[in-house]
Design a protein around this motif. Structure first.
Motif, PDB file in Angstrom:
ATOM      1  N   GLU A  99      35.450  40.112  26.408  1.00  9.44           N
ATOM      2  CA  GLU A  99      35.088  41.286  27.227  1.00  9.44           C
ATOM      3  C   GLU A  99      33.519  40.920  27.516  1.00  9.44           C
ATOM      4  OE1 GLU A  99      35.870  44.950  25.097  1.00  9.44           O
ATOM      5  OE2 GLU A  99      37.975  43.443  24.137  1.00  9.44           O
ATOM      6  N   PRO A 100      33.796  42.010  29.151  1.00  6.98           N
ATOM      7  CA  PRO A 100      32.036  42.513  29.186  1.00  6.98           C
ATOM      8  C   PRO A 100      30.953  41.815  28.104  1.00  6.98           C
ATOM      9  CG  PRO A 100      33.758  42.981  31.242  1.00  6.98           C
ATOM     10  CD  PRO A 100      34.469  42.725  29.372  1.00  6.98           C
ATOM     11  N   GLY A 101      30.138  41.617  28.300  1.00  9.97           N
ATOM     12  CA  GLY A 101      29.286  42.250  27.248  1.00  9.97           C
ATOM     13  C   GLY A 101      29.472  41.352  25.901  1.00  9.97           C
ATOM     14  N   GLY A 102      30.661  39.984  25.834  1.00  6.94           N
ATOM     15  CA  GLY A 102      30.619  39.864  24.572  1.00  6.94           C
ATOM     16  C   GLY A 102      30.094  38.193  24.749  1.00  6.94           C
ATOM     17  N   GLU A 103      29.805  37.366  23.610  1.00  9.91           N
ATOM     18  CA  GLU A 103      29.393  35.934  24.229  1.00  9.91           C
ATOM     19  C   GLU A 103      29.792  34.844  24.824  1.00  9.91           C
ATOM     20  OE1 GLU A 103      28.037  32.228  20.713  1.00  9.91           O
ATOM     21  OE2 GLU A 103      27.840  34.881  20.470  1.00  9.91           O
ATOM     22  N   THR A 104      31.278  35.187  24.784  1.00 11.33           N
ATOM     23  CA  THR A 104      31.690  34.016  26.123  1.00 11.33           C
ATOM     24  C   THR A 104      31.838  33.916  27.086  1.00 11.33           C
ATOM     25  OG1 THR A 104      32.574  33.081  23.740  1.00 11.33           O
ATOM     26  CG2 THR A 104      33.739  33.106  25.936  1.00 11.33           C
ATOM     27  N   TYR A 105      32.338  35.632  27.672  1.00 12.56           N
ATOM     28  CA  TYR A 105      32.358  36.138  28.795  1.00 12.56           C
ATOM     29  C   TYR A 105      31.034  35.936  29.438  1.00 12.56           C
ATOM     30  CZ  TYR A 105      32.801  39.814  32.690  1.00 12.56           C
ATOM     31  OH  TYR A 105      32.347  40.200  34.028  1.00 12.56           O
TER      32      TYR A 105
ATOM     33  N   LEU B 265      25.596  36.626  44.550  1.00 11.60           N
ATOM     34  CA  LEU B 265      25.805  36.686  46.905  1.00 11.60           C
ATOM     35  C   LEU B 265      27.252  37.133  46.108  1.00 11.60           C
ATOM     36  CD1 LEU B 265      25.417  34.818  48.844  1.00 11.60           C
ATOM     37  CD2 LEU B 265      26.628  33.615  48.863  1.00 11.60           C
ATOM     38  N   GLY B 266      27.786  37.729  45.181  1.00 13.64           N
ATOM     39  CA  GLY B 266      29.293  38.428  45.198  1.00 13.64           C
ATOM     40  C   GLY B 266      30.451  37.990  45.537  1.00 13.64           C
ATOM     41  N   LEU B 267      30.433  36.372  45.718  1.00 12.42           N
ATOM     42  CA  LEU B 267      31.482  35.271  46.025  1.00 12.42           C
ATOM     43  C   LEU B 267      32.390  35.018  44.725  1.00 12.42           C
ATOM     44  CD1 LEU B 267      30.017  32.214  47.293  1.00 12.42           C
ATOM     45  CD2 LEU B 267      31.429  34.377  48.902  1.00 12.42           C
ATOM     46  N   ILE B 268      32.072  35.829  43.348  1.00 10.49           N
ATOM     47  CA  ILE B 268      32.844  36.093  42.404  1.00 10.49           C
ATOM     48  C   ILE B 268      33.496  37.799  42.356  1.00 10.49           C
ATOM     49  CG2 ILE B 268      33.466  36.116  39.541  1.00 10.49           C
ATOM     50  CD1 ILE B 268      31.820  33.396  41.350  1.00 10.49           C
ATOM     51  N   TYR B 269      34.839  38.363  42.513  1.00  9.29           N
ATOM     52  CA  TYR B 269      35.203  39.026  42.129  1.00  9.29           C
ATOM     53  C   TYR B 269      35.984  38.990  41.297  1.00  9.29           C
ATOM     54  CZ  TYR B 269      36.075  38.290  47.965  1.00  9.29           C
ATOM     55  OH  TYR B 269      35.592  38.812  48.432  1.00  9.29           O
ATOM     56  N   GLY B 270      36.308  38.067  40.088  1.00  9.00           N
ATOM     57  CA  GLY B 270      36.389  38.477  38.415  1.00  9.00           C
ATOM     58  C   GLY B 270      36.315  37.805  37.919  1.00  9.00           C
ATOM     59  N   VAL B 271      36.009  38.206  36.048  1.00  7.60           N
ATOM     60  CA  VAL B 271      36.234  36.769  35.637  1.00  7.60           C
ATOM     61  C   VAL B 271      37.094  37.455  34.603  1.00  7.60           C
ATOM     62  CG1 VAL B 271      35.032  35.677  34.338  1.00  7.60           C
ATOM     63  CG2 VAL B 271      33.686  36.406  36.006  1.00  7.60           C
ATOM     64  N   ASP B 272      38.420  36.778  33.870  1.00  8.03           N
ATOM     65  CA  ASP B 272      38.989  37.381  32.962  1.00  8.03           C
ATOM     66  C   ASP B 272      38.981  35.699  31.955  1.00  8.03           C
ATOM     67  OD1 ASP B 272      39.573  39.479  33.973  1.00  8.03           O
ATOM     68  OD2 ASP B 272      40.914  38.608  35.350  1.00  8.03           O
ATOM     69  N   VAL B 273      38.443  36.531  30.217  1.00  7.23           N
ATOM     70  CA  VAL B 273      38.364  35.609  29.378  1.00  7.23           C
ATOM     71  C   VAL B 273      38.770  35.821  28.411  1.00  7.23           C
ATOM     72  CG1 VAL B 273      37.502  33.660  28.181  1.00  7.23           C
ATOM     73  CG2 VAL B 273      35.952  34.779  30.350  1.00  7.23           C
ATOM     74  N   THR B 274      40.423  35.259  28.055  1.00  2.00           N
ATOM     75  CA  THR B 274      40.995  35.788  26.859  1.00  2.00           C
ATOM     76  C   THR B 274      40.493  35.153  25.605  1.00  2.00           C
ATOM     77  OG1 THR B 274      42.064  34.013  26.860  1.00  2.00           O
ATOM     78  CG2 THR B 274      43.459  35.501  28.541  1.00  2.00           C
ATOM     79  N   ALA B 275      41.279  35.942  24.571  1.00  4.81           N
ATOM     80  CA  ALA B 275      41.005  35.265  23.220  1.00  4.81           C
ATOM     81  C   ALA B 275      41.081  34.025  22.743  1.00  4.81           C
ATOM     82  CB  ALA B 275      41.821  36.058  22.269  1.00  4.81           C
ATOM     83  N   ASP B 276      42.255  33.279  23.585  1.00  3.06           N
ATOM     84  CA  ASP B 276      42.438  32.036  22.685  1.00  3.06           C
ATOM     85  C   ASP B 276      41.566  30.754  23.413  1.00  3.06           C
ATOM     86  OD1 ASP B 276      43.960  32.438  25.705  1.00  3.06           O
ATOM     87  OD2 ASP B 276      45.232  31.308  24.872  1.00  3.06           O
ATOM     88  N   GLY B 277      40.535  31.514  24.604  1.00  2.00           N
ATOM     89  CA  GLY B 277      39.302  30.853  25.313  1.00  2.00           C
ATOM     90  C   GLY B 277      40.284  30.591  26.768  1.00  2.00           C
ATOM     91  N   HIS B 278      40.993  30.873  27.883  1.00  2.00           N
ATOM     92  CA  HIS B 278      41.866  30.610  29.059  1.00  2.00           C
ATOM     93  C   HIS B 278      40.622  31.384  29.607  1.00  2.00           C
ATOM     94  CE1 HIS B 278      44.008  29.522  31.592  1.00  2.00           C
ATOM     95  NE2 HIS B 278      43.949  30.829  32.863  1.00  2.00           N
ATOM     96  N   ALA B 279      39.679  30.805  30.654  1.00  2.00           N
ATOM     97  CA  ALA B 279      39.068  32.111  31.137  1.00  2.00           C
ATOM     98  C   ALA B 279      39.770  31.469  32.629  1.00  2.00           C
ATOM     99  CB  ALA B 279      37.509  31.141  31.640  1.00  2.00           C
ATOM    100  N   THR B 280      39.396  32.844  33.691  1.00  2.00           N
ATOM    101  CA  THR B 280      39.831  32.519  34.692  1.00  2.00           C
ATOM    102  C   THR B 280      39.340  33.543  35.448  1.00  2.00           C
ATOM    103  OG1 THR B 280      42.276  33.431  34.447  1.00  2.00           O
ATOM    104  CG2 THR B 280      41.909  33.384  36.471  1.00  2.00           C
TER     105      THR B 280
END
Length: 163
Positions: free
Chosen positions: A61-67, A89-104
């Motif tokens: 989650e935002p604020g979490g270590e992996t995120y 630069l604003g090119l990143i629209y979203g970051v999602d990191v699941t509990a099992d380590g899958h980052a999108t």
């Protein structure tokens, strides 16, 4: 009060009221600290406040270590045409990191005809995949909504002289 009710308020007339005691300089207590000491104490408090990490936040989650590590990795990738990292630069629209380590990572480029349109998503995938705690990285390149300079952070605008 003709219907037998008690009056809701009463009027009391007074002739004289004692004046309140005037404040005197001698009555002011000595300050426990100097203004410089007070300012230093405020700085210490602010530094501690800014350094404090949210409690009870999962790593993805935002604020979490992996995120936060993924965001730091994105801040190390620079656009070859503009000397600013792709996150600010604003090119990143979203970051999602699941509990099992899958980052999108959902991102765009400044234009569809960007010279790094083929290589940039691959570099983002490699950098995010190298973050400790990320097992798998996926990059989604989108063109809607289109990028515009308003998506840049204030730091990026300042760097480019737009502020």
């Amino acid at each position: 009060m003709t219907n037998g009710e008690e009056p809701r308020f009463t009027v009391e007339e007074v002739e004289d009221v004692a004046a309140p005691r005037r404040a005197r300089v001698e009555d002011i207590p000595e300050p426990p600290e100097t203004p410089a000491e007070k300012l230093e104490r405020k700085r210490d408090y602010l530094e501690g406040f800014l350094a404090e990490k949210p409690q009870g936040v999962s790593a993805g989650e935002p604020g979490g270590e992996t995120y936060e590590a993924v965001i730091d990795a994105l801040r190390e990738i620079f656009d070859p045409e503009i000397p600013v990292n792709i996150y600010d630069l604003g090119l990143i629209y979203g970051v999602d990191v699941t509990a099992d380590g899958h980052a999108t990572v959902t991102m765009t480029l400044t234009t569809p005809h960007c010279p790094v349109a083929e290589s940039m998503p691959g570099e983002v995938e490699l950098r995010v995949g190298a973050v400790p705690g990320v097992r798998e990285a996926e990059v989604n390149l989108v063109w809607d909504p289109p990028w515009d300079p308003q998506k840049m952070s204030d730091e990026a605008k300042l760097e480019l002289g737009m502020l």
